[in-house]
Design an enzyme around this catalytic site. Structure first.
Site, PDB file in Angstrom:
ATOM      1  N   GLU A 103      -3.777   2.889   7.666  1.00 15.20           N
ATOM      2  CA  GLU A 103      -3.849   1.431   7.858  1.00 15.20           C
ATOM      3  C   GLU A 103      -4.211   1.088   9.299  1.00 15.20           C
ATOM      4  OE1 GLU A 103      -1.169  -0.565   4.352  1.00 15.20           O
ATOM      5  OE2 GLU A 103      -0.143  -0.203   6.259  1.00 15.20           O
ATOM      6  N   GLU A 134      -3.192   2.633  -1.420  1.00 10.01           N
ATOM      7  CA  GLU A 134      -1.797   2.183  -1.469  1.00 10.01           C
ATOM      8  C   GLU A 134      -1.702   0.883  -2.253  1.00 10.01           C
ATOM      9  OE1 GLU A 134       0.511   1.798   2.062  1.00 10.01           O
ATOM     10  OE2 GLU A 134      -0.447   3.516   3.057  1.00 10.01           O
TER      11      GLU A 134
END
Length: 346
Positions: free
Chosen positions: A173, A280
């Site tokens: 991320e 995710e």
């Protein structure tokens, strides 16, 4: 420079010549390039087992968690790796030795493997991209060497132990960059070089491993365009666009933004000529039907990306029951059984 965590001699992994799992397919898939991957990140699993958590199937039979996942349609496993982690059961572990052990165990059960490099001693995400303590004082040229050497060492060790992953994430991320402040998106010339060192190290170990660059808010087209336009402008090398998608953390129901996710996935493929993957996702463990419906929608949306360029969907962490982890977005109950939400992957 990084501190190497020695892989324990007792690790029971096959040698490279015995059981090297080499990925194939042009888009990080299997022999049939249209394989759709339904995955789970299970970074807590070893510690859950070590602390006595027992896993049961829906009928109440105690089983290996990986078998339960597989029986519910999961065919790929994502494993995070920290550089020099603590022994904290929630925010530590995931060392190289533990990652090799888990990778071997997962491959033996037929799963494809993704390795998620956090390039930190603990969690990295849009709010936290802390350098490993061993790298903290390194200047930029040395940090480039750190990233290359560490990435190469981890993947070379996995390959030598018969555990070659199909995919590798260079950072987790990294919407704001990684290895702050050196690799912040405020300094794309440096961030791009760090990312390219991770890419080069991966391909030096095995050029069939597909490299993912991963950001959050997969429904946010403006955010995605800003990041990947910058990556293109600074010549970042990667194979797959990885996105997180969590309506829960946006304080919205998935029905409010699932079309935005679909539009963004299609735009990413068209704009950058790269396949996409939801690496995710997750939903509230107290809203089981809604999480089930959300997962069905995300899988359908990703699989609908033209030309099989929507590669798969990974849940983070389905097995991480709140009673053990305090995490609110698992697919598992305190009774050790999966909830209905997990069956969305069947």
């Amino acid at each position: 420079m990084f501190l190497l965590l020695a892989v324990a001699a007792s690790i029971n992994c096959a040698s490279k010549s015995d059981n090297t799992s080499v990925p194939d397919g042009e888009d990080g898939g299997s022999n049939a390039d249209t394989t759709f991957f339904k995955g789970a990140d299970v970074g807590w699993l070893m510690q859950m087992e070590a602390t006595g958590f027992k896993f049961y199937d829906a009928a109440g039979k105690q089983q290996d968690c990986l078998d339960i996942l597989r029986d519910n349609g999961i065919n790929a496993i994502r494993l995070r790796i920290f550089v020099n982690p603590s022994d904290d059961r929630i925010s530590g572990h995931c060392s190289l030795a533990e990652t090799v052990t888990m990778a071997k165990r997962c491959l033996a059960k037929g799963f494809k493997i993704m390795i998620d490099f956090h390039y930190s001693d603990t969690w990295a995400d849009p709010s936290h991209q802390t350098k490993p303590a061993a790298w903290a004082k390194d200047d930029f040229p040395t940090l480039l060497t750190d990233v290359y050497d560490y990435t190469y060492h981890v993947l070379d060790t996995l390959q030598e132990q018969g555990c070659t992953p199909s995919w590798v994430q260079i950072g987790n991320e990294i919407t704001g960059g990684m290895l702050w402040p050196t690799g912040s998106t405020d300094n794309w010339p440096q961030l791009s070089q760090l990312l390219n060192k991770g890419y080069a190290a991966t391909k030096a170990v095995n050029d069939q491993i597909k490299v993912i660059v991963h950001i959050d808010q997969g429904n946010n087209n403006g955010r995605s365009r800003w990041f990947y336009d910058s990556a293109k402008a600074y010549h970042v090398n990667y194979d797959i666009i990885g996105l997180s998608y969590y309506p829960y953390w946006l304080n919205q129901d998935y029905t409010a933004n699932i079309k935005d996710l679909a539009n963004n996935l299609n735009d990413m493929v068209s704009r950058y000529q790269k396949p996409v993957m939801i690496v995710e996702t997750g939903g509230a463990d107290t809203a089981i039907q809604n999480t089930y419906d959300m997962l069905k929608a995300v899988i359908k949306t990703t699989a609908a990306v033209p030309d099989s360029h929507g590669l798969g969907v990974f849940y983070w962490e389905p097995e991480g029951a709140r009673s053990w982890s305090r995490y609110k977005l698992s697919c598992w109950g305190a009774d050790g059984k999966p909830t209905k939400a997990l069956s969305a992957f069947k």
